[in-house]
Design a protein around this motif. Sequence first.
Motif, PDB file in Angstrom:
ATOM      1  N   LEU A 190      -0.655   9.854   0.704  1.00  0.00           N
ATOM      2  CA  LEU A 190      -1.402   9.566  -0.513  1.00  0.00           C
ATOM      3  C   LEU A 190      -2.911   9.675  -0.286  1.00  0.00           C
ATOM      4  CD1 LEU A 190      -0.731   8.767  -3.451  1.00  0.00           C
ATOM      5  CD2 LEU A 190      -1.229   6.399  -2.806  1.00  0.00           C
ATOM      6  N   TRP A 191      -3.343   9.381   0.923  1.00  0.00           N
ATOM      7  CA  TRP A 191      -4.773   9.540   1.239  1.00  0.00           C
ATOM      8  C   TRP A 191      -5.195  10.994   1.015  1.00  0.00           C
ATOM      9  CZ3 TRP A 191      -5.745   4.599   1.729  1.00  0.00           C
ATOM     10  CH2 TRP A 191      -4.830   3.768   2.378  1.00  0.00           C
ATOM     11  N   ASN A 192      -4.353  11.937   1.420  1.00  0.00           N
ATOM     12  CA  ASN A 192      -4.657  13.353   1.199  1.00  0.00           C
ATOM     13  C   ASN A 192      -4.758  13.663  -0.290  1.00  0.00           C
ATOM     14  OD1 ASN A 192      -2.972  13.255   3.915  1.00  0.00           O
ATOM     15  ND2 ASN A 192      -4.249  15.097   4.004  1.00  0.00           N
ATOM     16  N   ALA A 193      -3.832  13.110  -1.064  1.00  0.00           N
ATOM     17  CA  ALA A 193      -3.838  13.361  -2.503  1.00  0.00           C
ATOM     18  C   ALA A 193      -5.121  12.832  -3.139  1.00  0.00           C
ATOM     19  CB  ALA A 193      -2.617  12.722  -3.152  1.00  0.00           C
ATOM     20  N   ALA A 194      -5.527  11.626  -2.766  1.00  0.00           N
ATOM     21  CA  ALA A 194      -6.736  11.029  -3.339  1.00  0.00           C
ATOM     22  C   ALA A 194      -7.969  11.855  -2.998  1.00  0.00           C
ATOM     23  CB  ALA A 194      -6.890   9.595  -2.842  1.00  0.00           C
ATOM     24  N   VAL A 195      -8.056  12.317  -1.746  1.00  0.00           N
ATOM     25  CA  VAL A 195      -9.203  13.137  -1.336  1.00  0.00           C
ATOM     26  C   VAL A 195      -9.188  14.468  -2.068  1.00  0.00           C
ATOM     27  CG1 VAL A 195     -10.194  14.405   0.613  1.00  0.00           C
ATOM     28  CG2 VAL A 195      -9.523  12.012   0.885  1.00  0.00           C
ATOM     29  N   ALA A 196      -8.019  15.086  -2.192  1.00  0.00           N
ATOM     30  CA  ALA A 196      -7.929  16.380  -2.872  1.00  0.00           C
ATOM     31  C   ALA A 196      -8.332  16.269  -4.343  1.00  0.00           C
ATOM     32  CB  ALA A 196      -6.509  16.934  -2.750  1.00  0.00           C
ATOM     33  N   LEU A 197      -7.967  15.160  -4.984  1.00  0.00           N
ATOM     34  CA  LEU A 197      -8.285  14.970  -6.402  1.00  0.00           C
ATOM     35  C   LEU A 197      -9.667  14.373  -6.609  1.00  0.00           C
ATOM     36  CD1 LEU A 197      -4.861  13.533  -7.627  1.00  0.00           C
ATOM     37  CD2 LEU A 197      -5.795  15.790  -8.163  1.00  0.00           C
ATOM     38  N   GLY A 198     -10.253  13.791  -5.546  1.00  0.00           N
ATOM     39  CA  GLY A 198     -11.545  13.145  -5.674  1.00  0.00           C
ATOM     40  C   GLY A 198     -11.492  11.867  -6.476  1.00  0.00           C
ATOM     41  N   VAL A 199     -10.393  11.097  -6.321  1.00  0.00           N
ATOM     42  CA  VAL A 199     -10.230   9.843  -7.068  1.00  0.00           C
ATOM     43  C   VAL A 199      -9.957   8.707  -6.086  1.00  0.00           C
ATOM     44  CG1 VAL A 199      -9.336  11.063  -9.084  1.00  0.00           C
ATOM     45  CG2 VAL A 199      -7.734  10.137  -7.381  1.00  0.00           C
ATOM     46  N   PRO A 200     -10.255   7.470  -6.455  1.00  0.00           N
ATOM     47  CA  PRO A 200      -9.856   6.333  -5.623  1.00  0.00           C
ATOM     48  C   PRO A 200      -8.338   6.288  -5.496  1.00  0.00           C
ATOM     49  CG  PRO A 200     -11.458   5.666  -7.288  1.00  0.00           C
ATOM     50  CD  PRO A 200     -11.020   7.058  -7.647  1.00  0.00           C
ATOM     51  N   VAL A 201      -7.865   5.902  -4.336  1.00  0.00           N
ATOM     52  CA  VAL A 201      -6.423   5.905  -4.108  1.00  0.00           C
ATOM     53  C   VAL A 201      -5.706   4.946  -5.056  1.00  0.00           C
ATOM     54  CG1 VAL A 201      -6.428   4.125  -2.309  1.00  0.00           C
ATOM     55  CG2 VAL A 201      -4.713   5.947  -2.241  1.00  0.00           C
ATOM     56  N   ALA A 202      -6.389   3.918  -5.523  1.00  0.00           N
ATOM     57  CA  ALA A 202      -5.770   2.963  -6.444  1.00  0.00           C
ATOM     58  C   ALA A 202      -5.366   3.618  -7.757  1.00  0.00           C
ATOM     59  CB  ALA A 202      -6.715   1.801  -6.720  1.00  0.00           C
ATOM     60  N   GLU A 203      -6.089   4.654  -8.189  1.00  0.00           N
ATOM     61  CA  GLU A 203      -5.733   5.319  -9.446  1.00  0.00           C
ATOM     62  C   GLU A 203      -4.351   5.970  -9.353  1.00  0.00           C
ATOM     63  OE1 GLU A 203      -8.518   7.792 -11.404  1.00  0.00           O
ATOM     64  OE2 GLU A 203     -10.251   6.546 -10.877  1.00  0.00           O
ATOM     65  N   LEU A 204      -4.008   6.432  -8.164  1.00  0.00           N
ATOM     66  CA  LEU A 204      -2.694   7.037  -7.955  1.00  0.00           C
ATOM     67  C   LEU A 204      -1.616   5.993  -7.725  1.00  0.00           C
ATOM     68  CD1 LEU A 204      -3.899   9.875  -5.557  1.00  0.00           C
ATOM     69  CD2 LEU A 204      -3.017  10.213  -7.873  1.00  0.00           C
ATOM     70  N   ALA A 205      -1.981   4.876  -7.115  1.00  0.00           N
ATOM     71  CA  ALA A 205      -0.992   3.889  -6.676  1.00  0.00           C
ATOM     72  C   ALA A 205      -0.716   2.792  -7.689  1.00  0.00           C
ATOM     73  CB  ALA A 205      -1.467   3.255  -5.367  1.00  0.00           C
ATOM     74  N   ARG A 206      -1.723   2.375  -8.433  1.00  0.00           N
ATOM     75  CA  ARG A 206      -1.588   1.192  -9.290  1.00  0.00           C
ATOM     76  C   ARG A 206      -0.486   1.301 -10.344  1.00  0.00           C
ATOM     77  NH1 ARG A 206      -6.428   1.017 -10.948  1.00  0.00           N
ATOM     78  NH2 ARG A 206      -7.300  -0.424  -9.424  1.00  0.00           N
ATOM     79  N   PRO A 207      -0.256   2.462 -10.956  1.00  0.00           N
ATOM     80  CA  PRO A 207       0.777   2.507 -12.007  1.00  0.00           C
ATOM     81  C   PRO A 207       2.191   2.211 -11.519  1.00  0.00           C
ATOM     82  CG  PRO A 207      -0.708   4.395 -12.178  1.00  0.00           C
ATOM     83  CD  PRO A 207      -1.010   3.730 -10.872  1.00  0.00           C
ATOM     84  N   PHE A 208       2.463   2.387 -10.241  1.00  0.00           N
ATOM     85  CA  PHE A 208       3.815   2.238  -9.716  1.00  0.00           C
ATOM     86  C   PHE A 208       4.096   0.784  -9.342  1.00  0.00           C
ATOM     87  CE2 PHE A 208       2.865   6.664  -9.336  1.00  0.00           C
ATOM     88  CZ  PHE A 208       4.076   7.309  -9.547  1.00  0.00           C
ATOM     89  N   ASP A 209       5.357   0.402  -9.448  1.00  0.00           N
ATOM     90  CA  ASP A 209       5.744  -0.961  -9.072  1.00  0.00           C
ATOM     91  C   ASP A 209       5.580  -1.190  -7.581  1.00  0.00           C
ATOM     92  OD1 ASP A 209       6.545  -1.715 -11.701  1.00  0.00           O
ATOM     93  OD2 ASP A 209       8.433  -0.648 -11.423  1.00  0.00           O
ATOM     94  N   VAL A 210       5.951  -0.188  -6.804  1.00  0.00           N
ATOM     95  CA  VAL A 210       5.876  -0.279  -5.340  1.00  0.00           C
ATOM     96  C   VAL A 210       5.324   1.036  -4.809  1.00  0.00           C
ATOM     97  CG1 VAL A 210       7.195  -0.625  -3.204  1.00  0.00           C
ATOM     98  CG2 VAL A 210       7.878  -1.825  -5.301  1.00  0.00           C
ATOM     99  N   VAL A 211       4.522   0.944  -3.758  1.00  0.00           N
ATOM    100  CA  VAL A 211       3.943   2.149  -3.166  1.00  0.00           C
ATOM    101  C   VAL A 211       3.926   1.989  -1.651  1.00  0.00           C
ATOM    102  CG1 VAL A 211       1.607   1.216  -3.443  1.00  0.00           C
ATOM    103  CG2 VAL A 211       1.908   3.655  -3.093  1.00  0.00           C
ATOM    104  N   SER A 212       4.134   3.107  -0.949  1.00  0.00           N
ATOM    105  CA  SER A 212       3.971   3.103   0.504  1.00  0.00           C
ATOM    106  C   SER A 212       2.893   4.089   0.892  1.00  0.00           C
ATOM    107  CB  SER A 212       5.285   3.476   1.209  1.00  0.00           C
ATOM    108  OG  SER A 212       5.640   4.824   0.931  1.00  0.00           O
ATOM    109  N   VAL A 213       2.200   3.785   1.975  1.00  0.00           N
ATOM    110  CA  VAL A 213       1.233   4.706   2.573  1.00  0.00           C
ATOM    111  C   VAL A 213       1.420   4.662   4.082  1.00  0.00           C
ATOM    112  CG1 VAL A 213      -0.517   4.607   0.744  1.00  0.00           C
ATOM    113  CG2 VAL A 213      -0.540   2.895   2.578  1.00  0.00           C
ATOM    114  N   ALA A 214       1.046   5.744   4.749  1.00  0.00           N
ATOM    115  CA  ALA A 214       1.203   5.829   6.203  1.00  0.00           C
ATOM    116  C   ALA A 214      -0.156   5.999   6.870  1.00  0.00           C
ATOM    117  CB  ALA A 214       2.122   6.989   6.580  1.00  0.00           C
TER     118      ALA A 214
END
Length: 364
Positions: A190-214
């Motif tokens: 998800l860190w890669n996705a946030a950097v590629a989109l130029g958005v805070p990682v929370a914007e990608l993660a917050r909508p979901f009930d559960v999230v994992s990152v490595a």
Amino acid sequence: MSPDYDRSLPAGIVARVIPIDLRSDTVTRPTAAMREAMARAEVGDDQFGEDPTANRLQERVAALLGHEAALWLPTGTMANQVAFRTLTRPGDEVIIPRRGHPLWFETGAAGANSGIQLTELGDRGRFTADEFLAARKPRGHMLHPPTTVVSVENTHNWAGGVVIDVATGASIAEAARANDVASYLDGARLWNAAVALGVPVAELARPFDVVSVAFSKGLGAPGGSILAGSTAFIAAAVRYRRMAGGAMRQIGIFAAAAEYALDHHVDRLAEDHASARRLADRLVASDAIELDAAAVETNIVVVGLAATAPDAAVVVAAAREAGVLVIALGPRTIRAVTHLDVTREQVDEAAERIVAAAESAVPA
């Protein structure tokens, strides 16, 4: 072209070959500074809640992801499995993207551990909220397994590190919530996705009930993943972490590596993305390779082999002989992943060697 050699050995000692390793971003090794941070880590028994570095990391990542609480686990696969075990009951259905990690890379763990059915949906790592709703099976049906979880993989490994944008992820999570289905974000990269989109990682993660990152992939830590969600979910997940054998003790050493990675290795992921595009641009120039270079969004390059080229096993073996490590995803497909242990110059060299392997190896 000869492989690189270790020139740090004393004169007269035979040097070992150092391959350019593009098999995965999991092959990264802790930097010297990360090792120092690990050595300095304050630790305690995590099972008693007494590892201060782990506690600090969990609180930090929960806040970064926009969730109430978080739980450290040793691996991303365990994070996926604990999430499923906590959110489902035997006989449930979980919808995942086609060629998703839990079905193809976790040795049947979802069925063995949770007794659930995984159903693939979409194409090239993506599906829409409408596609999810069309595939969802209601609770209480006399024949069908109830769909109780929908999972999104961001970025999607097998599809070549494709990014699921904020709007798409949020729409799937909202549709799930409106239909009594839990939403899970498998965000190992998800860190890669946030950097590629130029958005805070929370914007990608917050909508979901559960999230994992490595932390052990692009961020370069030696191990560790995090599950984040509600306080109630994390309290339940603790039990299943122990059941899965993930209840470790002085994990602050790993947590310190993750903290260092968050401080120093997130922004530099853009360099890996640029390296992947550079690799793709060189590979696509070869008639032996089939690749849409414009589709490379992050640090994973999935390469198809033209009909005139050998199969993937032959190309992988020839590349290894030339000092480049890649993996076969299928009979005619190979994968290369850029990461912090591979320089721009090594990417250029690797591209030449892969092309040579694809063009010169003779099919059996």
